[in-house]
Design a protein around this motif. Structure first.
Motif, short mmCIF file in Angstrom:
data_model
loop_
_atom_site.label_atom_id
_atom_site.label_comp_id
_atom_site.label_asym_id
_atom_site.label_seq_id
_atom_site.Cartn_x
_atom_site.Cartn_y
_atom_site.Cartn_z
N GLY A 23 31.83 93.59 55.40
CA GLY A 23 31.52 95.19 55.16
C GLY A 23 31.96 95.95 56.57
N TYR A 100 30.32 100.23 46.17
CA TYR A 100 29.52 99.99 47.36
C TYR A 100 28.19 100.53 47.76
CZ TYR A 100 34.08 97.97 49.80
OH TYR A 100 34.79 97.40 50.17
N PRO A 117 29.87 95.79 49.81
CA PRO A 117 30.42 95.57 48.43
C PRO A 117 29.02 95.46 47.52
CG PRO A 117 31.83 94.02 49.71
CD PRO A 117 30.70 94.57 50.44
#
Length: 739
Positions: A23, A100, A117
């Motif tokens: 991320g 997301y 995600p």
């Protein structure tokens, strides 16, 4: 920093300077300006400006959420600041058509915006299966079966190769107490791991972050960058989901051939009990919502553990309490206190779980059960008198601090000492025998020490995890909190019985007389030699404050002088009160306790600005005593209960009483800070304040005054408390208060 054996517990793992790369992170200040961001932002956000630092977050909002309303991040921040970010996390958004999660948290003067995600590598829908899993997990009331069920259910939900329930010991090392694994894996159940595997600062973070995911140990972390003029300021990632992992721990997992790990914290009374530790041998990502669902498993298991443990503790506590109550009745009934404590079916051996006990009282030495011989006992008491200053002391490794005890470790590897009178050599000692046990380590715990090129001893993650056994000798079973509380209570009962029966013949009276004379002199010194100059200090400070040309810094200094003078004046007044109690005559009459308590509660609710519903008043039977002194007792104890529970939500204070033909026992219970078990023996000492009171005002004199008043009324006072769980003060008023 260079990590070695002298500082591994201080590795700053909360400021690693990087994040895991599954991320990305952006940090903004209170104005919404970007102050930090992870280096991999451009990997996730196309067309992002080359320079992000200093930009307002609003300039890149369209890149983050194409379908989100204008200024949506600011709206999330506003809502989260008011209601808590747990109400906003995770926020579902999309980046270039991919789902997301946005997770927001605090970091000093910054807000962390973390993007992950919104999908898991697992095909199992954790949120759908969680309810059934929890039901099956709690199906058995047996503690070990509960742990076994939990490991099995977590494995079925998240699909990791190995799921362990890992329990921490007092010294920080851990043991695998339950396990669910793939059939081809070697079992780790029963293996112990040294404290250095999960050092202290890591355990502290587990108390704040109840889940921790390491998605892939083989990926490179992404560095966090900031402006040059801010380079010396590290971004605190304590609350971060993406926080990078200590290189030592990464290597440790690689040595175990573990590619991904996930842990869920297990708490007991706000302390870390252990972890549900999950290992996978291929990389595995679990999305935030699924991690939150897994966290729920940990919270429910923690509650179940606490309930089961409290149930067991209560049974033990009741057993010890009944023994102390029986001994208390016998001491007041029998002519000899030593006879009462040692000659009946209930004796000193029933107050704790010990193999032997020794009572040394009024020049008599009485032994029960298995104890050292007379010569060994004499030498042990000499050592105790020279080295133990606390009124209560206990250890499970006596020979480690007193080597002579190694000769009788089979009898006395554990020792608890309750000091009745150091001057008169009066003690109660309990002994626990050696408890031989074999600890199975996951590899030799000492093998993670290597030497670098300069000859320094450094921490190196173990390469070998083959089972390695160690036999623990000269160690007894631990002394439990219930045993400690039981001995503290018994000591109070013995002191009460001695005061009731010993009269003027005990040596203590002469010492008390001398102490009273010294206290009178001390009181005179305080009232005349301290109060006058203190008044002058306060007066001069007030005069100086009238000067309108003073700088703000000078004004603050003078205000602190004023406040300090007031505090010292209050302390002097309380010490004078303490000294006067001993010289005051007891004017005993029947007291309308109900009215007295209600008046105090009404006044204290206003002083501390709390709602009337906080205090519950139940039974309030009348008592006999000096109205002024008794009023001071209730004012002090009730005030403490309200004051030290103010930060608890919901705050609760309960005042109740029971009575029998001998006494009326009042109890004042709160759910506040509580008292560390190690500090309970000193709670009524003059000027003693607990370590956890912080900036809550107080002088440490109030409870000493209360105890002195109660003793003057020939009563008793004791406390039952646990750190973080609140306290109950018991005050027993004798129905015959003739002094």
């Amino acid at each position: 920093m260079n990590i070695d054996l002298t500082n591994c517990d201080r590795e700053p793992i909360h400021i690693p300077g990087s994040i895991q790369s599954h991320g990305f992170l952006i940090a903004i200040n209170r104005k919404g300006e970007i102050t930090y961001h992870s280096e991999n932002v451009k990997t996730y956000l196309k067309d992002v400006p080359d320079v992000l630092l200093g930009q307002h977050i609003g300039t890149i909002e369209p890149l983050i959420g194409n379908n989100e309303p204008f200024n949506f991040i600011n709206q999330l921040l506003s809502f989260g600041k008011t209601n808590g970010f747990e109400q906003t996390n995770p926020f579902n958004t999309d980046i270039h058509g991919q789902a997301y999660h946005l997770i927001i948290s605090d970091s000093d003067d910054n807000y962390l915006l973390e993007f992950e995600p919104a999908r898991s590598d697992s095909s199992t829908d954790i949120q759908r299966t969680i309810g059934r899993s929890i039901s099956e997990m709690l199906a058995d009331k047996n503690l070990q079966n509960l742990l076994n069920n939990s490991a099995a259910q977590v494995k079925s939900v998240i699909g990791y190769d190995r799921v362990m329930v890992y329990r921490f010991a007092e010294d920080g090392h851990g043991e695998v107490v339950a396990e669910a694994k793939n059939d081809e894996l070697e079992p780790w159940l029963g293996l112990h791991y040294p404290a250095s595997d999960i050092p202290k600062q890591a355990r502290e973070l587990y108390k704040k972050n109840f889940t921790r995911l390491i998605a892939d140990v083989y990926t490179q972390p992404s560095a966090i960058i900031t402006a040059a003029d801010n380079a010396g300021s590290n971004l605190d990632l304590t609350n971060s989901q993406l926080r990078a992992v200590s290189p030592i721990h990464i290597q440790y997992l690689k040595n175990m051939e573990v590619a991904s790990s996930f842990s869920i914290s297990l708490m007991y009374k706000q302390e870390l009990w252990g972890l549900i530790a999950c290992h996978n041998y291929t990389p595995r990502f679990i999305d935030f919502r699924s991690r939150e669902s897994a966290k729920l498993i940990g919270q429910i298991l923690s509650s179940a553990l606490e309930f089961r443990q409290d149930e067991e503790n209560q049974q033990v506590s009741d057993k010890f309490k009944n023994a102390v109550d029986q001994l208390s009745r016998l001491m007041l009934k029998d002519n000899g206190i030593e006879f009462a404590l040692t000659a009946h079916d209930t004796s000193l051996l029933d107050v704790v779980d010990a193999g032997g006990a020794v009572l040394m009282l009024e020049n008599n030495v009485i032994k029960l059960g298995n104890t050292p011989d007379d010569e060994q006992l004499k030498e042990l008491v000499t050592w105790v008198k020279a080295n133990i200053i606390d009124s209560l002391y206990y250890t499970g490794k006596l020979s480690a601090i007193y080597p002579a005890a190694a000769k009788y470790k089979d009898i006395a590897s554990g020792l608890m000492v309750s000091t009745l009178s150091r001057e008169l050599d009066e003690y109660v000692l309990w002994f626990k025998p050696e408890q031989l046990k074999t600890v199975k380590w996951a590899g030799n715990p000492e093998k993670n020490i290597e030497t670098d090129a300069n000859g320094n001893r450094i921490i190196s993650p173990r390469n070998s995890f083959e089972e390695w056994s160690e036999t623990i000798t000269a160690t007894s079973a631990s002394w439990s909190n219930e045993e400690v509380k039981s001995v503290i209570r018994l000591r109070s009962e013995i002191a009460y019985a001695l005061n009731q029966k010993a009269g003027a013949i005990r040596l203590l009276n002469e010492k008390l007389k001398q102490a009273y004379e010294e206290l009178d002199t001390f009181s005179y010194t305080i009232s005349h030699d301290l109060k006058n100059p203190l008044t002058a200090v306060k007066s001069y400070a007030q005069i100086l404050l009238r000067d309108k040309n003073l700088t703000p810094q000078a004004i603050r200094a003078l205000e602190r002088i004023n406040a300090g003078a007031d505090k010292m004046n209050n302390m002097i007044a309380e010490v004078l009160d303490y000294s006067r109690i001993g010289r005051s005559e007891l004017v005993s009459t029947e007291i309308d306790t109900k009215t007295l308590i209600e008046d105090h509660v009404r006044e204290l609710l206003l002083v501390y600005e709390v709602e009337p519903s906080v205090v519950t008043i139940k039974n309030t039977p009348a008592i006999s005593g000096d109205p002024v002194m008794v009023s001071q007792v209730f004012a002090n104890v009730i005030s403490n209960a309200i004051k030290y529970s103010k930060k608890t939500s919901p705050q609760k204070v309960i005042i109740d009483a029971t009575e029998n033909d001998r006494e009326v026992v009042y109890s004042i219970t709160d759910n506040g800070l509580g008292i560390d078990i190690k500090q309970l023996p000193r709670i009524f000492e003059l000027f003693n304040r607990m370590d956890n009171v912080g900036d809550i005002e107080g002088t440490g004199v109030g409870l000493a005054i209360v105890k002195r008043i109660i003793e003057k009324h020939r009563g008793k006072i004791w406390v039952d408390s646990e750190l973080g769980q609140g306290s109950t003060f018991y005050i027993a008023f004798n129905k015959n208060t003739a002094d």
